[in-house]
Design an enzyme around this catalytic site. Structure first.
Site, short mmCIF file in Angstrom:
data_model
loop_
_atom_site.label_atom_id
_atom_site.label_comp_id
_atom_site.label_asym_id
_atom_site.label_seq_id
_atom_site.Cartn_x
_atom_site.Cartn_y
_atom_site.Cartn_z
N MET A 155 0.84 -1.21 0.00
CA MET A 155 0.00 0.00 0.00
C MET A 155 0.87 1.25 0.00
O MET A 155 0.84 2.06 0.92
CB MET A 155 -0.93 -0.05 1.21
CG MET A 155 -1.98 1.05 1.31
SD MET A 155 -3.08 1.15 -0.11
CE MET A 155 -4.57 0.36 0.50
N GLY A 156 1.68 1.41 -1.07
CA GLY A 156 2.41 2.67 -1.25
C GLY A 156 1.55 3.63 -2.06
O GLY A 156 0.32 3.47 -2.12
N ARG A 157 2.21 4.59 -2.70
CA ARG A 157 1.46 5.61 -3.47
C ARG A 157 0.57 4.97 -4.55
O ARG A 157 -0.60 5.32 -4.70
CB ARG A 157 2.44 6.54 -4.19
CG ARG A 157 2.94 7.69 -3.37
CD ARG A 157 3.90 8.51 -4.21
NE ARG A 157 5.11 7.74 -4.44
CZ ARG A 157 6.28 7.98 -3.88
NH1 ARG A 157 6.42 9.01 -3.08
NH2 ARG A 157 7.32 7.22 -4.11
N ILE A 158 1.14 4.00 -5.31
CA ILE A 158 0.39 3.44 -6.44
C ILE A 158 -0.71 2.50 -5.94
O ILE A 158 -1.83 2.50 -6.44
CB ILE A 158 1.34 2.74 -7.44
CG1 ILE A 158 2.34 3.77 -8.00
CG2 ILE A 158 0.57 2.08 -8.57
CD1 ILE A 158 3.48 3.18 -8.82
N ARG A 239 6.66 -5.56 -10.72
CA ARG A 239 7.78 -6.14 -11.46
C ARG A 239 7.49 -7.63 -11.65
O ARG A 239 6.97 -8.30 -10.75
CB ARG A 239 9.10 -5.98 -10.70
CG ARG A 239 9.66 -4.54 -10.67
CD ARG A 239 10.16 -4.10 -12.05
NE ARG A 239 10.79 -2.80 -12.03
CZ ARG A 239 10.19 -1.65 -12.36
NH1 ARG A 239 8.92 -1.65 -12.74
NH2 ARG A 239 10.85 -0.51 -12.34
N GLU A 268 11.32 -9.46 -19.91
CA GLU A 268 10.67 -8.47 -20.76
C GLU A 268 11.60 -8.15 -21.91
O GLU A 268 12.77 -7.87 -21.66
CB GLU A 268 10.36 -7.20 -19.96
CG GLU A 268 9.30 -7.45 -18.91
CD GLU A 268 8.90 -6.20 -18.14
OE1 GLU A 268 9.40 -5.11 -18.47
OE2 GLU A 268 8.11 -6.32 -17.21
N HIS A 287 4.44 -3.59 -20.50
CA HIS A 287 5.02 -2.67 -19.50
C HIS A 287 4.78 -1.20 -19.88
O HIS A 287 5.73 -0.47 -20.16
CB HIS A 287 6.53 -2.95 -19.31
CG HIS A 287 7.03 -2.46 -17.97
ND1 HIS A 287 8.08 -3.04 -17.31
CD2 HIS A 287 6.64 -1.41 -17.19
CE1 HIS A 287 8.31 -2.40 -16.16
NE2 HIS A 287 7.44 -1.40 -16.08
N ALA A 289 2.65 0.99 -18.02
CA ALA A 289 1.90 1.70 -16.97
C ALA A 289 2.12 3.21 -17.00
O ALA A 289 1.19 3.99 -16.82
CB ALA A 289 2.24 1.15 -15.60
#
Ligand code: GLV
Length: 330
Positions: A155-158, A239, A268, A287, A289
């Site tokens: 539960m960080g910023r994103i 990731r 990737e 990738h 986002a």
């Protein structure tokens, strides 16, 4: 006084490139594909600054071969491509681009969640390939979204921005894991801090937002997918190596979980013949986002600010290793 030399490992938006070029002699890697590690090492050998991308490995060997390097400005919020302890030991400052890509990344997490839940990949492929024969009462049935339970891993910023969208938009109940409880999430989203196993068992949607490090590598394996509901949808925008991909593919094939939406994989790019691409219940994006015009411009600005501060000997606005302050290379 001579201008510092900077290697920019790919063309980035002019918003950043022009600022760097105004203060430094810039060598921009012109190709679509990244330089090999040998070429990267050669090009950085006489540089004071490096703009790296998440595809460029900034290793101890590169640092040893670049004695004048003072700052690595990573054009990404994640910095698992950079050996930060080695940079600190060499007195090289590292910067990243947090904050400016939070909304774009949360948007992609929600996009993938919706697409996987409503089987959009299958729907569009079937429609294009002549399998749309009529309106089918039992065709392409997905899962409902409103009022269900969302599990945010990290539960960080994103993670918060993703939960905010799904809580306020779809009335979802929010569970989360994090090293410490997040009072803001509890207060603003009615979110509940729980153990991972509880989150896996109770969530209808599991969205991963944790950093990649030694503790999170392989966090999602066969056991974790088994603990999830058969109707669950799994989303990863952090990731690829957080997920044991063969275990995910097996879970999707067996119906252990309902579907997955991935913006990140390992490796990737994922080879076009990879088995995950063959699974109708797996939606995969390359990738992307942070891939909006405004976000990439903002990342380029931050990236330039970090780089130029590093070259001037100032604190970096977004400094990954402030502990390097004591032994910065002059
Ligand atoms: C993208 O994945 C980033 O870390 O910025």
């Amino acid at each position: 006084m001579s201008r510092p030399k900077v290697f920019v490992a790919r063309r980035i938006p002019d918003e950043g490139l022009n600022r760097i070029a105004a203060a430094a002699d810039v060598d921009v890697w012109p190709d679509r594909l990244p330089p090999s590690s040998d070429v990267l090492r050669e090009r950085v050998a006489d540089c004071e600054g490096l703009v790296s991308l998440l595809t460029d490995r900034v290793s101890a060997a590169l640092l040893a071969a670049a004695p004048r390097l003072r700052v690595v400005s990573n054009f990404a919020v994640g910095f698992n491509n950079v050996d930060v302890p080695a940079c600190t030991a060499h007195g090289v400052c590292v910067g990243n681009t947090p904050g400016v890509l939070t909304d774009a990344t949360a948007d992609i997490a929600v996009t993938l969640l919706l697409a996987a839940t409503r089987r959009l990949g299958e729907c569009t492929t079937d429609a294009k390939q002549g399998r749309w024969l009529t309106w089918e009462p039992l065709g392409w049935l997905g899962q409902d979204l409103a009022g269900r339970t969302l599990g945010i891993v990290g539960m960080g910023r994103i993670g918060f921005a993703t939960a905010k969208r799904l809580h306020h938009g779809w009335g979802m109940k929010v569970l989360y894991t994090a090293r410490t409880p997040k009072p803001d999430a509890d207060r603003k989203l009615g979110a509940q801090h729980v153990e991972l196993n509880t989150l896996l068992a109770e969530s209808d949607f599991v969205s991963v937002h944790a950093d990649l490090n030694q503790t999170t590598k392989g966090l999602f394996g066969a056991e974790q997918f088994r603990r999830m509901k058969p109707s669950a949808v799994f989303v990863n925008t952090s990731r690829g190596p957080l997920v044991d991909q063969p275990a995910l593919a097996a879970a999707l094939r067996a119906g252990t979980i309902f579907a997955a939406g991935l913006d990140v994989t390992e490796p990737e790019p994922l080879p076009a013949d990879h088995e995950l691409f063959t699974l109708p219940n797996c939606v995969i994006a390359p990738h992307v986002a942070s891939a909006t015009v405004g976000t990439r411009d903002a990342m380029a600005r931050l990236c330039a600010e970090n780089l130029l501060a590093g070259l001037r000997g100032d604190p970096l606005p977004h400094w990954v290793n402030p502990e390097a302050a004591g032994n910065r290379r002059a």
